[in-house]
Design an enzyme around this catalytic site. Structure first.
Site, short mmCIF file in Angstrom:
data_model
loop_
_atom_site.label_atom_id
_atom_site.label_comp_id
_atom_site.label_asym_id
_atom_site.label_seq_id
_atom_site.Cartn_x
_atom_site.Cartn_y
_atom_site.Cartn_z
NE ARG A 66 -2.27 -1.32 3.61
CZ ARG A 66 -1.68 -0.55 4.51
NH1 ARG A 66 -1.69 0.76 4.37
NH2 ARG A 66 -1.09 -1.06 5.57
CE1 TYR A 196 0.33 -5.77 -1.53
CE2 TYR A 196 -0.93 -3.91 -0.70
CZ TYR A 196 -0.29 -5.11 -0.49
OH TYR A 196 -0.28 -5.66 0.76
CE LYS A 205 -6.01 -3.83 4.55
NZ LYS A 205 -6.19 -4.28 5.93
CG HIS A 225 -6.83 -3.16 10.20
ND1 HIS A 225 -5.55 -2.66 10.31
CD2 HIS A 225 -6.76 -4.16 9.30
CE1 HIS A 225 -4.75 -3.33 9.50
NE2 HIS A 225 -5.46 -4.25 8.89
CB SER A 247 -0.50 -3.83 7.93
OG SER A 247 -1.60 -2.98 7.73
CB CYS A 249 1.22 -6.62 14.02
SG CYS A 249 2.12 -5.10 13.80
CG ASP A 272 -7.07 -7.38 7.01
OD1 ASP A 272 -6.21 -6.96 7.81
OD2 ASP A 272 -7.33 -6.80 5.94
NE ARG A 365 0.39 -8.79 2.10
CZ ARG A 365 -0.37 -8.21 3.04
NH1 ARG A 365 -1.46 -8.79 3.46
NH2 ARG A 365 -0.02 -7.06 3.57
C1 OXD Z 1 -2.86 -4.62 5.32
C2 OXD Z 1 -3.40 -5.87 4.76
O1 OXD Z 1 -2.03 -3.97 4.68
O2 OXD Z 1 -4.24 -6.48 5.42
O3 OXD Z 1 -3.26 -4.27 6.43
O4 OXD Z 1 -3.04 -6.25 3.63
MN MN Z 2 -4.82 -5.42 7.19
#
Ligand code: OXD
Ligand code: MN
Length: 580
Positions: A66, A196, A205, A225, A247, A249, A272, A365
């Site tokens: 992002r 992306y 998002k 989130h 993100s 974590c 998420d 990913r």
């Molecule tokens: C983020 C994702 O960037 O979930 O938070 O991809």
């Molecule tokens: Mn996320």
């Protein structure tokens, strides 16, 4: 085309603007998916990997995460975007975007993708249409969102103003000409110049967090989130936990945790995003997504065996490395023999251990359907959601923040969320490892003024019985040499158990000005490889460090202007005076 006048007109305008060669109404039927994948293989957009229906996509090397500085909220009033968002005046944003999109689909197919977020048939469900020129986006949307004839029918009979309209174009992929623009008043998303996931899968998002957070504010709910898990206690009680972490974590790892504690079970609803709505007897949540878009590096048999087994089939990998036998590989998986030939995320043949940097991109990913996951809760598709008993906030904090603490009331819990901070990760472009405030892990995702968002959170408690208890957790405390103290992963179940026991009221606490901490007798850590002094450190409130922390939070709130809600400021003062 879709039979709803204003949406038809919108589509006609979009087609006239973008001038595609073909228009394909994409509902994700099996025939469409077979044809799409075959054409993507032919065009070199995906390559088959070994295993069942596994694919690799390599993105443009500049398009891997992002881009927060190219993400805009285009509300009519700048103050509605607030101090944490980049704002663009909507009329001038439209002029820029019109010029970029004009003729931009020439020579390409336009995929028109009607999608639903959240299980169908309840108050949570929302609809959108994403128009894109990217087959990779179409394929990924078929995993991450609900598509199909039923969704199309529902959109045809929905109020067209409720349907989010998303327009996405790959463009030249020039990072300086990348635009992810949200128009909250008209429920539109215009995304140009990136394929992306977080920029281009507009249901995720852009819709399910940025626009949904605005819709949620206006209608008395929350778009967050957060992961959602279901916990079964040894007495058979079922509880649900939602947890916000920035993100990369460990949300996916926590969501897919397998309990090593006798009698305790844990199942996943989402990793998420959570939408939370007041119900008759508490706060109910659904995962609006239909798949997982997880970070591959660090996913291993130790950290997340469930994700590993999930990705043995029906999975699209992006920017991972590939072994000579066609398997995906990333840092964190078992090392290969030194010198083995591997294809890295850019497509270059390398020798394993060549010291030339990561083989998989740090933000590579996997995209897999929820139903691939063997620990999926039976309620994953329940349109009414599940009642949330506990909310967790946590970031990567090397110092100060204890392993776990419980808020003494809703305001303190909101303060935990509003003051969250974390070291940055590879999920967004920019420096990694820098500590930044990330309220409720929503800094990049809150679609409106963050101060109003705090007020909205505070107000949620007013009318609801059985509000969830709020906890702060920190798996990332470091010792003086920078090593993580808490072993993490599987051992997090010990912390979850304590949280669950607090929810059912079966254990006592040790009260401190910053929250309630566990009594050591209630947090046994049997079988956990950790020294007693380390546990002491993880469960201590250091007054000096906390004075500094409170000052830092005050400074952060001051940087947000003068609209931070008074109860949060007052609570900081109370904490400050109560600290020894
Ligand atoms: C983020 C994702 O960037 O979930 O938070 O991809
Ligand atoms: Mn996320």
């Amino acid at each position: 085309m879709l039979g709803v006048e204003p949406l038809d007109r919108w589509l006609d305008q979009v087609i006239a603007l973008c001038q595609p060669d073909n228009v394909d109404l994409f509902t994700g039927s099996s025939e469409q998916l077979i044809a799409l994948k075959a054409s993507m293989v032919e065009d070199g957009i995906i390559d088959p990997l070994s295993g069942t229906a596994r694919w690799l996509h390599r993105s443009d090397p500049t398009d891997v995460a992002r881009m927060e500085h190219r993400t805009f909220i285009c509300s009519q009033r700048e103050e509605d975007a607030g101090p944490t968002n980049h704002w663009l005046e909507p009329q001038s944003a439209k002029i820029t975007l019109d010029a970029l999109f004009s003729g931009s689909f020439a020579g390409r197919t336009m995929y028109v993708i009607p999608y639903a977020m959240a299980p169908l048939g309840g108050a949570f469900t929302q609809f959108g249409i994403e128009v894109t020129d990217s087959p990779y986006v179409a394929l990924s949307m078929s995993i991450m969102t609900r598509l199909g004839g039923t969704v199309l029918d529902a959109i045809q009979s929905a109020n067209p103003t409720d349907v989010v309209r998303g327009l996405h174009c790959t463009g030249s992929l020039d990072p300086d000409n990348r635009w992810v623009c949200h128009f909250p008043e008209t429920r539109e998303i215009w995304s140009f110049g990136s394929n992306y996931g977080g920029n281009a899968l507009l249901g995720k998002k852009c819709h399910a967090l940025r626009l949904a957070s605005v819709i949620a504010r206006d209608n008395g709910w929350l778009a967050e989130h957060m992961l959602i898990v279901e916990l079964t206690t040894p007495t058979g009680e079922i509880q649900h936990i939602a947890a916000a972490f920035p993100s990369a974590c460990g949300k996916t790892n926590l969501a897919m945790l397998e309990s090593s504690l006798e009698g305790w079970g844990i199942r996943v609803l989402g990793d998420d995003i959570a939408w939370l709505r007041p119900g008759a007897d508490g706060l109910y949540a659904v995962n609006p997504e239909y798949g997982f878009f997880g970070v591959a590096p660090g996913t291993s048999a130790k950290t997340n065996p469930v994700a590993l087994s999930m990705t043995t089939q029906d999975t699209v990998f992006t920017n991972v490395a590939v072994t000579s036998d066609g398997n995906p590989w990333w840092e964190g998986l078992d090392p290969l023999p030194e010198g083995t030939a591997v294809i890295d995320w850019r497509g270059s043949v390398r020798a394993f251990g060549d010291g030339e940097g990561p083989l998989a991109h740090p933000n590579s990913r996997f995209t897999s359907p929820l139903t691939n996951c063997k620990t999926l809760s039976d309620n994953w598709n329940n349109p009414h959601g599940v009642r949330i008993d506990a909310i967790l906030f946590g970031g990567r904090r090397p110092t100060t923040i204890p392993l776990v603490m419980e808020a003494q009331d809703w305001t303190q819990g909101v303060l935990y969320g509003a003051s969250m901070a974390s070291q940055t990760t590879a999920a967004a472009t920019g420096a990694v490892g820098v500590l930044r405030r990330d309220p409720m892990a929503m800094l990049p995702f809150c679609g409106y003024n963050i101060c109003d968002y705090f007020s909205h959170w505070l107000g949620m408690a007013e009318s609801l019985p059985n509000m969830p208890k709020i906890f702060s957790v920190n798996w990332f405390r470091q010792d003086e040499s920078g090593r993580y103290i808490w072993p993490g992963f599987g051992t997090n179940i010990h912390v979850i158990k304590w949280i669950s026991e607090r929810v059912s009221g079966s254990v006592d606490v040790f009260q401190t000005p910053v929250g309630n901490l566990p009594l050591r007798t209630n947090l046994a850590f049997e079988g956990v490889d950790i020294h007693e002094e380390a546990v002491e450190l993880l469960l201590t409130v250091d007054a000096v460090a906390w004075h500094e922390e409170v000052d830092a939070i005050r400074n952060y709130f001051a940087s947000l202007g003068d609209a931070v809600p008074t109860p949060l400021i007052d609570r900081l003062s109370t904490i400050k005076t109560s600290l020894a």
